[in-house]
Design an enzyme around this catalytic site. Structure first.
Site, short mmCIF file in Angstrom:
data_model
loop_
_atom_site.label_atom_id
_atom_site.label_comp_id
_atom_site.label_asym_id
_atom_site.label_seq_id
_atom_site.Cartn_x
_atom_site.Cartn_y
_atom_site.Cartn_z
N TYR A 77 0.86 -1.18 0.00
CA TYR A 77 0.00 0.00 0.00
C TYR A 77 0.90 1.24 0.00
O TYR A 77 1.72 1.39 0.90
CB TYR A 77 -0.88 0.00 1.25
CG TYR A 77 -1.69 1.26 1.42
CD1 TYR A 77 -2.65 1.61 0.47
CD2 TYR A 77 -1.48 2.11 2.50
CE1 TYR A 77 -3.38 2.77 0.60
CE2 TYR A 77 -2.23 3.28 2.64
CZ TYR A 77 -3.18 3.60 1.69
OH TYR A 77 -3.90 4.74 1.82
N HIS A 115 -4.63 5.19 -2.27
CA HIS A 115 -5.78 6.09 -2.34
C HIS A 115 -5.32 7.43 -2.89
O HIS A 115 -4.24 7.90 -2.53
CB HIS A 115 -6.38 6.31 -0.94
CG HIS A 115 -6.95 5.07 -0.34
ND1 HIS A 115 -6.27 4.31 0.61
CD2 HIS A 115 -8.13 4.44 -0.54
CE1 HIS A 115 -7.01 3.27 0.96
NE2 HIS A 115 -8.14 3.32 0.28
N1 ACO Z 1 0.01 15.77 -15.85
C1 ACO Z 1 -0.15 14.67 -16.63
N2 ACO Z 1 0.66 13.58 -16.57
C2 ACO Z 1 1.63 13.60 -15.66
C3 ACO Z 1 1.87 14.71 -14.80
C4 ACO Z 1 0.99 15.83 -14.94
N3 ACO Z 1 1.15 16.93 -14.22
N4 ACO Z 1 2.93 14.45 -14.01
C5 ACO Z 1 3.35 13.21 -14.35
N5 ACO Z 1 2.56 12.71 -15.33
C6 ACO Z 1 2.69 11.40 -15.97
C7 ACO Z 1 3.26 11.55 -17.37
O1 ACO Z 1 2.72 10.49 -18.17
C8 ACO Z 1 4.74 11.34 -17.13
O2 ACO Z 1 5.40 10.81 -18.25
P1 ACO Z 1 6.02 11.81 -19.37
O3 ACO Z 1 6.94 12.76 -18.64
O4 ACO Z 1 6.73 10.87 -20.28
O5 ACO Z 1 4.86 12.51 -19.97
C9 ACO Z 1 4.77 10.31 -16.04
O6 ACO Z 1 3.63 10.62 -15.21
C10 ACO Z 1 6.04 10.30 -15.21
O7 ACO Z 1 6.34 11.61 -14.74
P2 ACO Z 1 7.48 11.92 -13.65
O8 ACO Z 1 8.30 13.09 -14.11
O9 ACO Z 1 8.23 10.67 -13.32
O10 ACO Z 1 6.58 12.35 -12.39
P3 ACO Z 1 6.92 13.45 -11.28
O11 ACO Z 1 8.32 13.30 -10.82
O12 ACO Z 1 6.53 14.78 -11.76
O13 ACO Z 1 5.96 12.98 -10.09
C11 ACO Z 1 3.82 13.11 -8.97
C12 ACO Z 1 4.54 12.82 -10.30
C13 ACO Z 1 4.44 12.26 -7.88
C14 ACO Z 1 2.34 12.74 -9.10
C15 ACO Z 1 4.00 14.64 -8.66
O14 ACO Z 1 3.20 15.38 -9.54
C16 ACO Z 1 3.65 15.06 -7.22
O15 ACO Z 1 4.46 14.91 -6.31
N6 ACO Z 1 2.44 15.60 -6.99
C17 ACO Z 1 2.07 16.15 -5.67
C18 ACO Z 1 1.95 15.08 -4.61
C19 ACO Z 1 0.88 14.06 -4.98
O16 ACO Z 1 -0.22 14.42 -5.36
N7 ACO Z 1 1.23 12.76 -4.85
C20 ACO Z 1 0.33 11.64 -5.11
C21 ACO Z 1 -0.71 11.58 -4.06
S1 ACO Z 1 -1.43 9.95 -3.95
C22 ACO Z 1 -0.37 9.07 -2.95
O17 ACO Z 1 0.58 9.61 -2.46
C23 ACO Z 1 -0.63 7.66 -2.65
#
Ligand code: ACO
Length: 164
Positions: A77, A115
């Site tokens: 998880y 989640h």
């Molecule tokens: N919009 C659309 N697709 C996205 C986005 C976005 N903003 N960000 C990542 N992706 C997808 C894309 O397909 C991307 O591939 P591509 O670059 O070839 O297009 C793929 O994900 C991988 O992207 P990464 O660069 O590896 O992702 P990143 O390092 O930016 O991390 C994350 C993604 C973790 C969701 C980040 O946006 C974040 O930290 N958000 C805030 C915290 C959060 O919401 N975390 C998840 C909560 S749920 C949980 O924790 C269980």
């Protein structure tokens, strides 16, 4: 690597991810405050310290936990996974998720779930890229944040060995 070090242009491959120890658990708390609307309790941080190799900390953070599903199957998880805003879009989230997928596979854990708040389009797109699917919607899952609803996202990472 601390949150303020390095530049936004660094490649994900150059980012090192540490385990969580007593000495950097405060850093984990600061990351969570910056990254998530939810406030975590002492049990969360105790779980982080106890989770060994699964938890990783860099300009980003990942906290998976082992869980027991109905029927006794062990699954992973993901409690939290986040990347500080200046480092997003560089593949750091991919590195974190691949870490937990690889580790789970090595330990013959075949299911992973989490989640996510229903309005978190970035995270939903991120997980879907890795083959996660929405398996459920839970109304009023969160307290004190809006929307209070979450999706359950799940992925089967390897088939369990069939019993003969
Ligand atoms: N919009 C659309 N697709 C996205 C986005 C976005 N903003 N960000 C990542 N992706 C997808 C894309 O397909 C991307 O591939 P591509 O670059 O070839 O297009 C793929 O994900 C991988 O992207 P990464 O660069 O590896 O992702 P990143 O390092 O930016 O991390 C994350 C993604 C973790 C969701 C980040 O946006 C974040 O930290 N958000 C805030 C915290 C959060 O919401 N975390 C998840 C909560 S749920 C949980 O924790 C269980």
């Amino acid at each position: 690597m601390g949150a303020g070090e390095g530049g936004g242009e660094m490649a994900a491959a150059a980012i090192s991810l540490d385990g969580v120890r007593d000495k950097n658990v405060m850093q984990l708390k600061k990351f969570n405050t910056a990254l998530f609307p939810v406030r975590y309790n002492d049990k969360y941080y105790a779980d982080a310290l106890a989770s060994g190799d699964f938890t990783r900390l860099g300009p980003s953070r990942l906290l998976p936990a082992l869980d027991l599903k109905e029927g006794g199957a062990i699954c992973v998880y993901i409690m939290t996974l986040g990347v500080l805003a200046p480092y997003r879009g560089l593949g750091v989230g991919t590195k974190l998720l691949n870490h937990v997928l690889d580790l789970s596979h090595k330990q013959n854990i075949w299911e992973i779930y989490l989640h996510v708040q229903t309005n978190n389009d970035d995270a939903i797109a991120f997980y879907k890229k890795f083959g996660f699917e929405i398996t459920d919607t839970i109304r009023n899952y969160y307290m004190n944040i809006s929307p209070p609803d979450c999706y359950v996202l799940g992925k089967v990472i390897a088939q369990p060995h069939a019993k003969k």
